[in-house]
Design a protein around this motif. Structure first.
Motif, PDB file in Angstrom:
ATOM      1  N   PHE A 160     -36.340  42.060  13.906  1.00 19.50           N
ATOM      2  CA  PHE A 160     -36.248  42.497  12.523  1.00 19.50           C
ATOM      3  C   PHE A 160     -35.486  41.472  11.690  1.00 19.50           C
ATOM      4  CE2 PHE A 160     -36.584  46.447  15.025  1.00 19.50           C
ATOM      5  CZ  PHE A 160     -37.791  46.897  14.509  1.00 19.50           C
ATOM      6  N   ILE A 161     -36.003  41.188  10.516  1.00 23.21           N
ATOM      7  CA  ILE A 161     -35.439  40.148   9.658  1.00 23.21           C
ATOM      8  C   ILE A 161     -34.214  40.684   8.928  1.00 23.21           C
ATOM      9  CG2 ILE A 161     -35.879  38.813   7.549  1.00 23.21           C
ATOM     10  CD1 ILE A 161     -38.749  38.442   8.557  1.00 23.21           C
ATOM     11  N   ALA A 162     -33.112  39.945   9.036  1.00 25.64           N
ATOM     12  CA  ALA A 162     -31.866  40.280   8.341  1.00 25.64           C
ATOM     13  C   ALA A 162     -31.591  41.774   8.346  1.00 25.64           C
ATOM     14  CB  ALA A 162     -31.920  39.741   6.898  1.00 25.64           C
ATOM     15  N   PRO A 163     -31.501  42.401   9.515  1.00 30.30           N
ATOM     16  CA  PRO A 163     -31.367  43.861   9.558  1.00 30.30           C
ATOM     17  C   PRO A 163     -30.046  44.333   8.960  1.00 30.30           C
ATOM     18  CG  PRO A 163     -30.957  42.930  11.730  1.00 30.30           C
ATOM     19  CD  PRO A 163     -31.445  41.807  10.861  1.00 30.30           C
ATOM     20  N   ASP A 164     -30.109  45.448   8.233  1.00 35.39           N
ATOM     21  CA  ASP A 164     -28.887  46.039   7.682  1.00 35.39           C
ATOM     22  C   ASP A 164     -28.085  46.751   8.771  1.00 35.39           C
ATOM     23  OD1 ASP A 164     -29.180  45.269   4.997  1.00 35.39           O
ATOM     24  OD2 ASP A 164     -30.582  46.889   4.619  1.00 35.39           O
ATOM     25  N   GLY A 165     -28.786  47.333   9.747  1.00 38.02           N
ATOM     26  CA  GLY A 165     -28.097  48.082  10.790  1.00 38.02           C
ATOM     27  C   GLY A 165     -27.414  47.167  11.791  1.00 38.02           C
ATOM     28  N   ASP A 166     -26.179  47.511  12.147  1.00 37.88           N
ATOM     29  CA  ASP A 166     -25.412  46.686  13.083  1.00 37.88           C
ATOM     30  C   ASP A 166     -25.874  46.834  14.524  1.00 37.88           C
ATOM     31  OD1 ASP A 166     -23.796  45.714  11.057  1.00 37.88           O
ATOM     32  OD2 ASP A 166     -22.297  47.303  11.300  1.00 37.88           O
ATOM     33  N   HIS A 167     -26.711  47.806  14.819  1.00 33.15           N
ATOM     34  CA  HIS A 167     -27.093  48.073  16.205  1.00 33.15           C
ATOM     35  C   HIS A 167     -28.352  47.333  16.638  1.00 33.15           C
ATOM     36  CE1 HIS A 167     -24.716  52.143  16.099  1.00 33.15           C
ATOM     37  NE2 HIS A 167     -23.943  51.066  16.000  1.00 33.15           N
ATOM     38  N   TYR A 168     -29.000  46.611  15.726  1.00 33.59           N
ATOM     39  CA  TYR A 168     -30.211  45.869  16.085  1.00 33.59           C
ATOM     40  C   TYR A 168     -29.851  44.511  16.678  1.00 33.59           C
ATOM     41  CZ  TYR A 168     -32.715  49.356  13.370  1.00 33.59           C
ATOM     42  OH  TYR A 168     -33.223  50.542  12.895  1.00 33.59           O
ATOM     43  N   ARG A 169     -30.700  44.054  17.607  1.00 38.02           N
ATOM     44  CA  ARG A 169     -30.474  42.744  18.196  1.00 38.02           C
ATOM     45  C   ARG A 169     -30.727  41.632  17.180  1.00 38.02           C
ATOM     46  NH1 ARG A 169     -31.284  47.062  21.843  1.00 38.02           N
ATOM     47  NH2 ARG A 169     -30.348  46.492  23.833  1.00 38.02           N
ATOM     48  N   VAL A 170     -29.967  40.554  17.313  1.00 43.47           N
ATOM     49  CA  VAL A 170     -30.240  39.285  16.653  1.00 43.47           C
ATOM     50  C   VAL A 170     -30.340  38.239  17.761  1.00 43.47           C
ATOM     51  CG1 VAL A 170     -29.172  39.901  14.454  1.00 43.47           C
ATOM     52  CG2 VAL A 170     -27.753  38.949  16.294  1.00 43.47           C
ATOM     53  N   ARG A 171     -30.621  36.996  17.405  1.00 40.05           N
ATOM     54  CA  ARG A 171     -30.798  35.975  18.452  1.00 40.05           C
ATOM     55  C   ARG A 171     -29.554  35.824  19.325  1.00 40.05           C
ATOM     56  NH1 ARG A 171     -36.071  34.705  19.586  1.00 40.05           N
ATOM     57  NH2 ARG A 171     -37.204  34.828  17.614  1.00 40.05           N
ATOM     58  N   LEU A 172     -28.377  35.998  18.753  1.00 40.31           N
ATOM     59  CA  LEU A 172     -27.151  35.833  19.535  1.00 40.31           C
ATOM     60  C   LEU A 172     -27.006  36.937  20.567  1.00 40.31           C
ATOM     61  CD1 LEU A 172     -24.497  34.368  20.107  1.00 40.31           C
ATOM     62  CD2 LEU A 172     -23.436  35.763  18.322  1.00 40.31           C
ATOM     63  N   THR A 173     -27.129  38.186  20.150  1.00 41.40           N
ATOM     64  CA  THR A 173     -26.956  39.273  21.113  1.00 41.40           C
ATOM     65  C   THR A 173     -28.082  39.249  22.145  1.00 41.40           C
ATOM     66  OG1 THR A 173     -28.083  40.801  19.590  1.00 41.40           O
ATOM     67  CG2 THR A 173     -25.675  40.740  19.528  1.00 41.40           C
ATOM     68  N   HIS A 174     -29.284  38.896  21.713  1.00 40.57           N
ATOM     69  CA  HIS A 174     -30.377  38.757  22.678  1.00 40.57           C
ATOM     70  C   HIS A 174     -30.039  37.703  23.721  1.00 40.57           C
ATOM     71  CE1 HIS A 174     -34.280  37.861  24.427  1.00 40.57           C
ATOM     72  NE2 HIS A 174     -34.178  36.627  23.994  1.00 40.57           N
ATOM     73  N   SER A 175     -29.521  36.554  23.293  1.00 42.99           N
ATOM     74  CA  SER A 175     -29.210  35.475  24.233  1.00 42.99           C
ATOM     75  C   SER A 175     -28.128  35.893  25.218  1.00 42.99           C
ATOM     76  CB  SER A 175     -28.777  34.219  23.468  1.00 42.99           C
ATOM     77  OG  SER A 175     -29.828  33.745  22.646  1.00 42.99           O
ATOM     78  N   LEU A 176     -27.142  36.661  24.757  1.00 45.44           N
ATOM     79  CA  LEU A 176     -26.104  37.166  25.656  1.00 45.44           C
ATOM     80  C   LEU A 176     -26.692  38.125  26.681  1.00 45.44           C
ATOM     81  CD1 LEU A 176     -23.269  37.812  23.051  1.00 45.44           C
ATOM     82  CD2 LEU A 176     -23.376  35.944  24.710  1.00 45.44           C
ATOM     83  N   GLU A 177     -27.633  38.955  26.263  1.00 45.85           N
ATOM     84  CA  GLU A 177     -28.255  39.896  27.192  1.00 45.85           C
ATOM     85  C   GLU A 177     -29.128  39.168  28.212  1.00 45.85           C
ATOM     86  OE1 GLU A 177     -30.002  42.370  24.186  1.00 45.85           O
ATOM     87  OE2 GLU A 177     -28.326  43.762  24.189  1.00 45.85           O
ATOM     88  N   VAL A 178     -29.816  38.128  27.758  1.00 44.97           N
ATOM     89  CA  VAL A 178     -30.595  37.305  28.694  1.00 44.97           C
ATOM     90  C   VAL A 178     -29.670  36.680  29.729  1.00 44.97           C
ATOM     91  CG1 VAL A 178     -32.070  35.269  28.915  1.00 44.97           C
ATOM     92  CG2 VAL A 178     -32.412  36.836  27.001  1.00 44.97           C
ATOM     93  N   ALA A 179     -28.521  36.179  29.276  1.00 45.39           N
ATOM     94  CA  ALA A 179     -27.574  35.537  30.197  1.00 45.39           C
ATOM     95  C   ALA A 179     -27.053  36.525  31.234  1.00 45.39           C
ATOM     96  CB  ALA A 179     -26.417  34.927  29.414  1.00 45.39           C
ATOM     97  N   GLN A 180     -26.800  37.762  30.819  1.00 47.03           N
ATOM     98  CA  GLN A 180     -26.321  38.764  31.780  1.00 47.03           C
ATOM     99  C   GLN A 180     -27.370  39.022  32.848  1.00 47.03           C
ATOM    100  OE1 GLN A 180     -27.566  42.406  31.640  1.00 47.03           O
ATOM    101  NE2 GLN A 180     -26.662  42.395  33.689  1.00 47.03           N
ATOM    102  N   ILE A 181     -28.615  39.190  32.438  1.00 44.30           N
ATOM    103  CA  ILE A 181     -29.698  39.423  33.408  1.00 44.30           C
ATOM    104  C   ILE A 181     -29.887  38.202  34.296  1.00 44.30           C
ATOM    105  CG2 ILE A 181     -32.191  39.800  33.607  1.00 44.30           C
ATOM    106  CD1 ILE A 181     -31.971  41.474  30.999  1.00 44.30           C
TER     107      ILE A 181
END
Length: 391
Positions: free
Chosen positions: A55-76
């Protein structure tokens, strides 16, 4: 942890493009640990905080952005690497850096830059990741780039497999230039750590995009249950947690699916790597060593097809992407006509001739976050296209 025979060994790294810092030692770290730390401390990594995931520039704080996605990829990726006896630091570095080349607005921004550079070799976010890490993000006095180890650069370049003829045709110009300066053995498969990082990315976004799609109301559980893989997990969750709130059961669904995919990948990769005595055996195998089993691979393809139809190509998504692509194209047109609109440092380094001049402008835009691109467009045109936020 015991290192597997087929794992990458930082003590036997092929080295770095610039050997000037060989005598520098800041703490008891291996080469791959230093690579991971350089990525985490880089400006390019920090910018992922405000770059589109789905989602582009999401207003909600609970949506993934590239940073949080990358952290989740690293955990897996770390979990899989540990189970297989691989180098966890190399795997983590690859997971953290894999999306650094994405421009603002994700694939919509990439499409705009690719069209703008049509006469000058096009734009590719994978090649841009290498260009950013090897040339553009330059915190060191001795050389350009982060000067990462060969194994990290190789893994980022070939995370989807071998490149160049006869595999995937001609190389993108950016990757071709970088490979000429520091050859990355593009015709062979990458390390098992790189293959694991690529599939950890698939596992993460297959499932976390479902989570975000449900949260945004773009996806609906009854539609998801048409997928056998999802239905099997969901029916087990209903049996185990009949009275649990629906939102908790949906999060349990995502966790369950990730677990099944991770375990399947570990078992399949371990079987495929049997008899391999070195990381070079992985590269010379002529096929992917990290993979899903045939049955799960088919189910994973079905999930992707569903997500393209129901989420990535949802009419509201396509409408927002069209606006984002137009904004990016208008930014490029403005800077091409009047380069002094860029920041002073970028103006000072502007090449005089093509294609370097246009590629430099694309480099500038590609580094922008969503919000910076929106602000830059507003500063030039005095308006912001409506409808750029779709959740």
């Amino acid at each position: 942890m015991t290192r597997a025979a087929y794992a990458s060994d930082p003590a036997h790294s092929r080295g770095r493009e610039f050997p000037l810092e060989g005598a520098i030692a800041r703490g008891p770290r291996t080469a791959f640990q230093r690579d991971r730390d350089r990525i985490v401390h880089s400006i390019a990594f920090r910018r992922l905080r405000h770059k589109t995931q789905v989602f582009i520039a999401p207003d909600g704080d609970h949506y993934r952005v590239r940073l949080t996605h990358s952290l989740e990829v690293a955990q897996i990726g770390r979990v899989i690497a540990r189970a297989l006896g691989l180098d966890e630091d190399l795997t983590e570095a690859l997971c953290l850096a894999h999306d650094i080349g994405h421009p603002p607005f994700g694939h919509a921004g990439e499409d705009a830059l690719n069209a703008a550079l049509g006469k000058f070799g096009g734009f590719d976010h994978n090649a841009m990741a290498l260009r950013t890490l090897m040339r553009l993000d330059s915190p060191y006095c001795e050389h350009d780039g982060l000067n990462l180890s060969w194994e990290v650069l190789e893994g980022l370049a070939k995370h989807n497999g071998p490149l160049g003829p006869p595999h995937n045709g001609e190389l993108n110009w950016a990757l071709g230039e970088l490979d000429a300066a520091f050859p990355m053995d593009l015709a062979r498969w990458p390390s098992l750590e790189a293959q694991v990082a690529a599939l950890a990315d698939d596992i993460a976004y297959d499932n976390h995009d479902i989570d975000d799609g449900l949260r945004a109301g773009y996806l609906h559980l009854d539609e998801l249950l048409a997928l056998d893989f999802v239905a099997e997990r969901w029916h087990e969750i209903e049996r185990r947690f009949p009275g649990a709130p629906q939102d908790r059961r949906l999060r349990e669904l995502v966790r369950s699916q990730i677990g099944v995919m991770v375990n399947d990948l570990i078992d399949t990769a371990r079987a495929n790597a049997a008899g391999m005595d070195s990381a070079d055996d992985v590269r010379a195998a002529g096929r992917a060593t990290a993979a899903f089993s045939p049955g799960l691979a088919a189910q994973e393809r079905a999930i992707k097809a569903f997500m393209y139809e129901k989420l990535y190509h949802h009419p509201r998504q396509l409408d927002t992407a069209l606006k984002a692509r137009a904004l990016t194209a208008e930014l490029y047109a403005a800077y091409a006509q009047e380069p002094t609109l860029m920041e002073d440092g970028w103006v000072a380094r502007l090449p005089a001739h093509e294609p370097a001049r246009s590629r430099h402008i694309a480099d500038y835009i590609a580094g922008m976050t969503d919000r910076f691109a929106i602000a830059a467009h507003h500063a030039i045109y005095g308006k912001t296209p409506p409808g750029l936020r779709n959740v």
